[in-house]
Design a protein around this motif. Structure first.
Motif, PDB file in Angstrom:
ATOM      1  N   SER A  28       0.831  -1.207   0.000  1.00 41.37           N
ATOM      2  CA  SER A  28       0.000   0.000   0.000  1.00 41.37           C
ATOM      3  C   SER A  28       0.861   1.251   0.000  1.00 41.37           C
ATOM      4  O   SER A  28       0.631   2.182  -0.794  1.00 41.37           O
ATOM      5  N   TYR A  46      -7.122   3.154  -6.217  1.00 40.25           N
ATOM      6  CA  TYR A  46      -6.393   1.961  -5.784  1.00 40.25           C
ATOM      7  C   TYR A  46      -7.348   0.787  -5.586  1.00 40.25           C
ATOM      8  O   TYR A  46      -8.469   0.960  -5.092  1.00 40.25           O
ATOM      9  N   ILE A 103      -7.770  -3.322  -4.111  1.00 35.81           N
ATOM     10  CA  ILE A 103      -7.279  -4.365  -3.221  1.00 35.81           C
ATOM     11  C   ILE A 103      -7.377  -5.671  -3.993  1.00 35.81           C
ATOM     12  O   ILE A 103      -8.474  -6.177  -4.249  1.00 35.81           O
ATOM     13  N   THR A 117      -6.456  -3.265   4.753  1.00 35.47           N
ATOM     14  CA  THR A 117      -5.863  -2.596   3.597  1.00 35.47           C
ATOM     15  C   THR A 117      -6.611  -1.329   3.231  1.00 35.47           C
ATOM     16  O   THR A 117      -5.991  -0.308   2.893  1.00 35.47           O
ATOM     17  N   ALA A 118      -7.930  -1.370   3.283  1.00 35.13           N
ATOM     18  CA  ALA A 118      -8.716  -0.188   2.924  1.00 35.13           C
ATOM     19  C   ALA A 118      -8.326   1.017   3.780  1.00 35.13           C
ATOM     20  O   ALA A 118      -8.258   2.148   3.291  1.00 35.13           O
ATOM     21  N   LEU A 130      -5.390   3.105   2.468  1.00 35.47           N
ATOM     22  CA  LEU A 130      -5.497   3.770   1.175  1.00 35.47           C
ATOM     23  C   LEU A 130      -6.052   5.181   1.340  1.00 35.47           C
ATOM     24  O   LEU A 130      -6.795   5.458   2.284  1.00 35.47           O
ATOM     25  N   ARG A 173     -11.580   3.444  -3.696  1.00 38.20           N
ATOM     26  CA  ARG A 173     -11.019   2.158  -3.291  1.00 38.20           C
ATOM     27  C   ARG A 173     -11.867   1.060  -3.915  1.00 38.20           C
ATOM     28  O   ARG A 173     -13.094   1.103  -3.852  1.00 38.20           O
ATOM     29  N   TYR A 174     -11.204   0.059  -4.443  1.00 40.42           N
ATOM     30  CA  TYR A 174     -11.866  -0.963  -5.263  1.00 40.42           C
ATOM     31  C   TYR A 174     -11.463  -2.339  -4.756  1.00 40.42           C
ATOM     32  O   TYR A 174     -10.283  -2.660  -4.721  1.00 40.42           O
ATOM     33  N   ILE A 212     -14.966   0.697   1.315  1.00 43.93           N
ATOM     34  CA  ILE A 212     -14.649   0.381  -0.081  1.00 43.93           C
ATOM     35  C   ILE A 212     -15.759   0.920  -0.975  1.00 43.93           C
ATOM     36  O   ILE A 212     -16.940   0.889  -0.615  1.00 43.93           O
TER      37      ILE A 212
END
Length: 368
Positions: free
Chosen positions: A199, A210, A212, A231-232, A235, A241-242, A260
């Motif tokens: 990340s 971005y 995941i 992870t989200a 970002l 966020r995808y 997300i």
């Protein structure tokens, strides 16, 4: 302006936003139907407009092989070729290439692979994958990455993170920064340290969005939930966020709750072709079940789509049992409607301060 991302309301990490593309704004959270070969299976573009599916996904690997760059460019780009005037996101083809274990050779420069169609030899590099997507005129191009199946050794995941960063840097250098936006893909398997490393290295490139990646590839749902949430949070809050490859009601609701914005999956149309109906409550069932034979209600009483307003469950069950292709089309249409209306109502719940109740009700009722 292309690339603008505006958050309108939040509820915890969940958020209602819009981001701008060359072919219009996309309201998020958003489910993107998958049109791998420049078509969402069994559905026409007018169906997608009717369902308010604002953006669709196509696949670089498959379009590279057929119909190929020359045909798509001669057609005036992918939008004209498939008669779709809304935004398009293209996957880089990395997942497809890396799933062809017996047909590809990976090195630090790229991947050489043989087509699953005719065995012909091809070469993907970060540079030519980005150029191909830009030549097609898509709105969002995904950076070329290395995806590993799970479980994998830490050594393999570390190598994938290193290559994914190096390839993302090369993608960013090759990107022409025109109307096509470039999104990076975070890798790292189930290891939080590697996810944090990936990340940080990708965020440093300051890309428009971005994803995941490297999930829904063999891990448990609990593992996916943990890693996606972790992870989200790493970002940027001011960019989309995808979460790649997610398409059940339960997974969408959980993903939205993690912050997300974008989701895609072949699940609703693939399920439709096999007689499996999704519902707004998250419960799923197969129309071939005996209980559907004389059920004269709709596929889902809570659904406001055209199929549920017109046809009965018994009629669609009859079509499916009789081998009529219309059954597959009707269930596929309904299944995409179930997910596009879900994210529409999720946006309204976030706006109205009802997200927690909305989330909890769906997570309690959805099929496991």
């Amino acid at each position: 302006m292309i690339g603008d991302f505006v958050v309108h309301a939040t509820a915890g990490a969940a958020r209602h936003a819009t981001f701008s593309t060359a072919h219009g704004e996309v309201a998020t959270p958003c489910f993107m139907p998958v049109g791998t070969l420049a078509d969402v299976k069994l559905l026409e573009p007018r169906d997608l407009h009717e369902l308010n599916a604002r953006i669709v996904l196509a696949n670089t690997y498959h379009l590279w092989l057929r119909p190929g760059r020359e045909t798509l460019v001669a057609a005036g780009g992918l939008h004209r070729f498939m008669a779709w005037d809304g935004p398009i996101l293209t996957d880089s083809g990395g997942y497809q290439v890396f799933s062809l274990e017996s047909r590809r050779e990976i090195d630090d420069d790229g991947v050489t692979f043989r087509s699953h169609l005719d065995g012909s030899k091809h070469r993907f590099t970060p540079e030519n994958v980005v150029a191909f997507q830009e030549d097609l005129g898509v709105d969002v191009a995904m950076a070329f990455d290395e995806c590993v199946k799970l479980p994998s050794s830490r050594k393999d995941v570390e190598r994938a993170v290193t290559r994914t960063t190096a390839w993302a840097q090369r993608c960013a250098a090759a990107w022409r920064r025109g109307p096509t936006m470039l999104f990076g893909i975070v890798q790292g398997g189930l290891d939080e340290d590697l996810r944090a490393q990936s990340s940080a290295e990708l965020v440093a490139l300051d890309l428009p969005g971005y994803a995941i990646g490297g999930l829904s590839v063999g891990e448990s749902r609990a593992e996916m939930d943990r890693v996606a949430r972790f992870t989200a949070a790493l970002l940027p809050a001011n960019k989309p966020r995808y979460l790649m490859g997610v398409g059940t009601v339960r997974d969408l609701v959980a993903g939205i709750d993690r912050g997300i914005d974008l989701f895609d999956c072949v699940y609703p149309t693939r399920s439709g072709r096999h007689g499996r109906a999704l519902t707004r409550s998250g419960i799923e069932y197969n129309v071939r079940n005996a209980g559907c034979v004389r059920d004269f209600g709709p596929l889902d009483p809570a659904c406001d789509c055209r199929v549920c307003a017109t046809y009965t469950k018994a009629y669609i069950a009859h079509l499916f049992r009789s081998g009529e292709l219309l059954a597959q089309r009707l269930i596929s249409y309904h299944n995409v409607a179930a997910l596009t209306s879900l994210v529409r109502d999720a946006r309204a719940a976030i706006d109205g301060g009802r997200w927690k109740a909305f989330r909890d009700a769906l997570l309690a009722s959805a099929s496991p």
